[in-house]
Enzyme design. Structure first.
Site, PDB file in Angstrom:
ATOM      1  CB  ILE A  26     -40.733  48.423 -30.493  1.00 17.04           C
ATOM      2  CG1 ILE A  26     -40.291  49.730 -31.492  1.00 17.04           C
ATOM      3  CG2 ILE A  26     -39.926  47.179 -31.218  1.00 17.04           C
ATOM      4  CD1 ILE A  26     -38.633  49.946 -31.632  1.00 17.04           C
ATOM      5  CB  ILE A  38     -40.359  38.062 -29.931  1.00 16.72           C
ATOM      6  CG1 ILE A  38     -41.140  37.137 -30.784  1.00 16.72           C
ATOM      7  CG2 ILE A  38     -39.607  37.338 -28.749  1.00 16.72           C
ATOM      8  CD1 ILE A  38     -40.237  36.798 -32.032  1.00 16.72           C
ATOM      9  N   GLY A  76     -34.955  45.021 -24.340  1.00 15.55           N
ATOM     10  CA  GLY A  76     -35.394  44.657 -23.024  1.00 15.55           C
ATOM     11  C   GLY A  76     -36.226  43.606 -23.141  1.00 15.55           C
ATOM     12  CB  THR A 124     -35.662  36.684 -23.012  1.00 16.94           C
ATOM     13  OG1 THR A 124     -37.267  36.723 -23.321  1.00 16.94           O
ATOM     14  CG2 THR A 124     -35.232  35.862 -21.828  1.00 16.94           C
ATOM     15  CB  ALA A 125     -31.553  38.830 -25.371  1.00 12.74           C
ATOM     16  CE  LYS A 133     -38.285  21.399 -22.123  1.00 16.28           C
ATOM     17  NZ  LYS A 133     -37.778  22.383 -23.032  1.00 16.28           N
ATOM     18  CB  THR A 172     -31.410  25.853 -28.116  1.00 11.36           C
ATOM     19  OG1 THR A 172     -32.073  25.952 -29.551  1.00 11.36           O
ATOM     20  CG2 THR A 172     -31.238  24.525 -27.925  1.00 11.36           C
ATOM     21  CB  VAL A 186     -32.288  53.200 -30.760  1.00  9.49           C
ATOM     22  CG1 VAL A 186     -31.085  53.218 -31.591  1.00  9.49           C
ATOM     23  CG2 VAL A 186     -32.013  52.806 -29.141  1.00  9.49           C
ATOM     24  CE1 TYR A 225     -30.151  19.579 -25.997  1.00 12.59           C
ATOM     25  CE2 TYR A 225     -29.363  20.957 -27.404  1.00 12.59           C
ATOM     26  CZ  TYR A 225     -30.437  20.752 -26.659  1.00 12.59           C
ATOM     27  OH  TYR A 225     -31.121  21.724 -26.337  1.00 12.59           O
TER      28      TYR A 225
HETATM   29  P1  FAD Z   1     -37.057  40.685 -28.467  1.00  9.93           P
HETATM   30  O1  FAD Z   1     -37.912  39.776 -27.421  1.00  9.93           O
HETATM   31  O2  FAD Z   1     -37.576  40.687 -29.640  1.00  9.93           O
HETATM   32  O3  FAD Z   1     -36.779  42.006 -27.909  1.00  9.93           O
HETATM   33  C1  FAD Z   1     -36.181  43.082 -28.573  1.00  9.93           C
HETATM   34  C2  FAD Z   1     -36.131  44.434 -27.566  1.00  9.93           C
HETATM   35  O4  FAD Z   1     -35.551  45.398 -28.396  1.00  9.93           O
HETATM   36  C3  FAD Z   1     -37.395  44.644 -27.089  1.00  9.93           C
HETATM   37  O5  FAD Z   1     -37.403  45.350 -25.913  1.00  9.93           O
HETATM   38  C4  FAD Z   1     -37.791  45.925 -28.078  1.00  9.93           C
HETATM   39  O6  FAD Z   1     -38.365  46.954 -27.563  1.00  9.93           O
HETATM   40  C5  FAD Z   1     -36.265  46.444 -28.293  1.00  9.93           C
HETATM   41  N1  FAD Z   1     -36.030  47.198 -29.325  1.00  9.93           N
HETATM   42  C6  FAD Z   1     -36.250  46.800 -30.738  1.00  9.93           C
HETATM   43  N2  FAD Z   1     -36.048  47.887 -31.563  1.00  9.93           N
HETATM   44  C7  FAD Z   1     -35.750  48.992 -30.602  1.00  9.93           C
HETATM   45  C8  FAD Z   1     -35.450  50.471 -30.770  1.00  9.93           C
HETATM   46  N3  FAD Z   1     -35.419  50.818 -32.161  1.00  9.93           N
HETATM   47  N4  FAD Z   1     -35.174  51.218 -29.910  1.00  9.93           N
HETATM   48  C9  FAD Z   1     -35.370  50.808 -28.618  1.00  9.93           C
HETATM   49  N5  FAD Z   1     -35.714  49.382 -28.410  1.00  9.93           N
HETATM   50  C10 FAD Z   1     -35.798  48.576 -29.263  1.00  9.93           C
HETATM   51  N6  FAD Z   1     -36.625  30.574 -26.649  1.00  9.93           N
HETATM   52  C11 FAD Z   1     -36.457  29.532 -26.014  1.00  9.93           C
HETATM   53  O7  FAD Z   1     -35.504  29.575 -25.204  1.00  9.93           O
HETATM   54  N7  FAD Z   1     -37.626  28.511 -25.601  1.00  9.93           N
HETATM   55  C12 FAD Z   1     -38.566  28.677 -26.280  1.00  9.93           C
HETATM   56  O8  FAD Z   1     -39.481  27.783 -26.106  1.00  9.93           O
HETATM   57  C13 FAD Z   1     -38.767  29.542 -27.596  1.00  9.93           C
HETATM   58  N8  FAD Z   1     -39.828  29.597 -28.370  1.00  9.93           N
HETATM   59  C14 FAD Z   1     -39.850  30.487 -29.546  1.00  9.93           C
HETATM   60  C15 FAD Z   1     -40.731  30.409 -30.278  1.00  9.93           C
HETATM   61  C16 FAD Z   1     -40.924  31.292 -31.805  1.00  9.93           C
HETATM   62  C17 FAD Z   1     -42.030  31.226 -32.407  1.00  9.93           C
HETATM   63  C18 FAD Z   1     -39.724  32.241 -31.795  1.00  9.93           C
HETATM   64  C19 FAD Z   1     -39.770  33.328 -32.749  1.00  9.93           C
HETATM   65  C20 FAD Z   1     -38.737  32.289 -30.548  1.00  9.93           C
HETATM   66  C21 FAD Z   1     -38.858  31.243 -29.384  1.00  9.93           C
HETATM   67  N9  FAD Z   1     -37.795  31.485 -28.780  1.00  9.93           N
HETATM   68  C22 FAD Z   1     -37.715  30.636 -27.679  1.00  9.93           C
HETATM   69  C23 FAD Z   1     -36.641  32.370 -28.868  1.00  9.93           C
HETATM   70  C24 FAD Z   1     -37.154  33.407 -27.624  1.00  9.93           C
HETATM   71  O9  FAD Z   1     -38.099  34.291 -28.017  1.00  9.93           O
HETATM   72  C25 FAD Z   1     -35.873  34.714 -27.930  1.00  9.93           C
HETATM   73  O10 FAD Z   1     -34.784  33.932 -27.998  1.00  9.93           O
HETATM   74  C26 FAD Z   1     -35.991  35.438 -26.520  1.00  9.93           C
HETATM   75  O11 FAD Z   1     -37.246  35.938 -26.201  1.00  9.93           O
HETATM   76  C27 FAD Z   1     -35.101  36.862 -26.591  1.00  9.93           C
HETATM   77  O12 FAD Z   1     -35.501  37.602 -27.522  1.00  9.93           O
HETATM   78  P2  FAD Z   1     -34.757  39.092 -27.695  1.00  9.93           P
HETATM   79  O13 FAD Z   1     -34.616  39.506 -26.364  1.00  9.93           O
HETATM   80  O14 FAD Z   1     -33.539  38.801 -28.558  1.00  9.93           O
HETATM   81  O15 FAD Z   1     -35.672  39.938 -28.610  1.00  9.93           O
END
Ligand code: FAD
Length: 502
Positions: free
Chosen positions: A44, A47, A14, A16-17, A80, A346, A187, A438
């Protein structure tokens, strides 16, 4: 309804993705025919970084029927116009990658070609003087573009900065109102179907089994399903993009939020500054092979504007992509699918295009392998083209003050990028595929900003008399400066559009 239709989708994660995926699926699928469930674990967490976007974000809001002002208000967002790069080509250099072209074409020829001609004749005007987004950004102004193509204000787009945690909360509310079921749980395992090898169910720590037809892995870097359950494999790109760490922390705003992201190159990477309404987002992305964590942290804190609001947090990542984004009945979206450093913001864009593509290639339970193959082919190409664009920022550097920059200047490039650079040198044009994120003006911004100019300009430019060209471009610069002066301050625009109606 086909008897092979997908009847249930389970999203793990849960962040952003996960929530963008759930929102887009809820928008396009009929909840009476296909259930959407999202499992996340508060323990958990997410990020929590990921605060800058590209103009495609406007499209996402439109697609979901989200009012832009409501979105900006709910996420403490700001507008932006692009990214300012400092100290990239050489220390002291400054250039802007704005969202938009350098004005409209002149007699059918791209505007940068005309600039190149004058530049070759000794005119020192930087290309940014033809960028309205830059003219506004530099003055701290913002307004949305005009719909009138006769105006300079027509030739740009915009994106947002926002608080990622508030955004996830906002989307969760959106999804729950549209029938998405959320389960709080961790999970711990996945059960595979013995015959097909597809995922049959995930198991949570309380022993519950959650079955579905289609699984979307949004579990973050670990790739709980795509990697831990299915062993898909990962292609590591650190030999091209050596940054693998970041130290991040918010700080207090030192003034009204600027309408652009700032990226400043440092000895082992680069530092971002992302202004929101309530705070500044900051981070130093660095290559651990070229510095150590303590030094990176010190350099970061020494360069943060405004008082730090939290202790700096260290993050590690491996730049690259999953060998297959879609494997069996599992599609990995977000960090679970792959990651490239946020130099051009991106990642969220890649989440959007991934879920849109899944809708485009929506499967049924026949699981025809050609569906996933095509999805993977296009997604891979999209990732690789962004990868090339990011490498371009590094490989053009003329900095020689630190080992990272020496490494980047000398490193071998992907053939696809080498081809683009060679073509640009020879023609001033950039060869692009249809799925490239791009377009030419973006490539031109990075080439010109780093001091790489082509050997010639488009010969069709010579159709225009030199004096007429000079006068025309001077007039264009003046129009841009006047348009920027007439635009309201970004802070005022934010106040009017968000806070007044809160
Ligand atoms: P996460 O935010 O890690 O979410 C993972 C989810 O899975 C959480 O809800 C967690 O609770 C759940 N989960 C994990 N394991 C389990 C489990 N075992 N059981 C149940 N739930 C679980 N993107 C941009 O577009 N612009 C930016 O400026 C940008 N800056 C960034 C800077 C940095 C340093 C980094 C590392 C990333 C950046 N990103 C940026 C990327 C962006 O943060 C991610 O693409 C975005 O937040 C999506 O993350 P996610 O949802 O894939 O993963």
């Amino acid at each position: 309804m086909s008897d092979q239709a997908i009847r249930s989708i389970l999203i793990v994660g849960g962040g952003t993705a996960g929530w963008i995926s759930a929102a887009v699926l809820a928008r396009f699928l009929d909840p009476a025919r296909c259930t959407i469930t999202l499992i996340e674990s508060e323990e958990i967490g997410t990020i929590g970084v990921g605060e800058a976007t590209v103009p495609l974000m406007q499209h996402l809001n439109g697609l979901l029927g989200i009012d832009e002002r409501e979105f900006v208000r709910a996420t403490q967002g700001s507008f932006k116009l692009g990214i300012e790069f400092r100290d990239w080509g050489r220390i002291g250099d400054r250039f802007f990658h704005g969202f938009g072209d350098y004005g409209d074409a002149i007699e059918g020829v791209a505007p940068h070609q005309h600039w190149l001609k004058l530049r070759g004749e000794g005119d020192p005007t930087p290309i940014d003087a033809y960028s309205l987004p830059w003219a506004m950004a530099e003055r701290g102004r913002f307004a949305p573009p005009s719909s009138d193509p006769a105006k300079q204000q027509h030739y740009y787009r915009y994106a947002f900065h926002f608080d990622a945690l508030l955004y996830a909360r906002f989307l969760r509310n959106y999804c729950e109102q549209r029938g998405v079921r959320r389960i709080e749980g961790r999970v711990v395992d996945a059960a595979l179907d013995g015959e097909s090898g597809r995922i049959a169910a995930v198991i949570t720590a309380d022993g519950e089994r959650h079955a579905a037809d289609l699984f979307i892995d949004c579990s973050g870097f670990r790739g709980l399903l795509i990697e831990e359950a299915l062993g898909t494999g990962y292609e590591d790109w650190r030999h091209w993009l050596p940054c693998d760490s970041a130290v991040v922390a918010p700080s207090a705003l030192a003034g009204p939020p600027a309408p652009y992201t700032l990226s400043t190159a440092r000895e082992a990477g680069w530092q971002w500054r992302i202004p929101l309404q309530h705070r500044m987002g900051n981070g130093y992305v660095y290559a651990s092979g070229f510095t150590d964590d303590a030094r990176a942290r010190d350099l970061f804190t020494a360069n943060v504007e405004g008082a730090l609001l939290a202790d700096p947090r260290l993050l590690r990542f491996t730049t690259g992509r999953r060998k297959r984004f879609w494997n069996r009945n599992c599609v990995a979206i977000g960090l679970a699918g792959g990651f490239m450093e946020p130099l051009e913001s991106t990642s969220i864009q890649l989440i959007q295009t991934a879920i849109a593509r899944l809708i485009e290639y929506f499967p049924d339970r026949n699981w025809d392998p050609r569906v996933a193959e095509e999805y993977n082919r296009v997604t891979t190409s999209e990732f690789e083209r962004i990868r090339d664009f990011l490498i371009l920022h590094y490989c053009l550097t003329r900095r020689d003050d630190a080992p990272l920059w020496d490494h980047c200047r000398a490193m071998a490039l992907p053939d696809t990028l080498a081809h683009k650079i060679a073509t640009f040198r020879a023609t001033g044009r950039v060869p692009l595929l249809s799925e490239e994120s791009y377009q030419e003006p973006s490539w031109v911004a990075i080439f010109a900003g780093n001091g790489l100019l082509p050997d010639r300009y488009d010969p069709l430019v010579d159709r225009i008399d030199r004096d007429r060209l000079r006068a025309g471009l001077a007039h264009r610069r003046q129009q841009i400066a006047e348009a920027a002066e007439a635009t309201p301050p970004h802070g005022l625009f934010l106040n009017r559009c968000c806070r007044a109606e809160a």
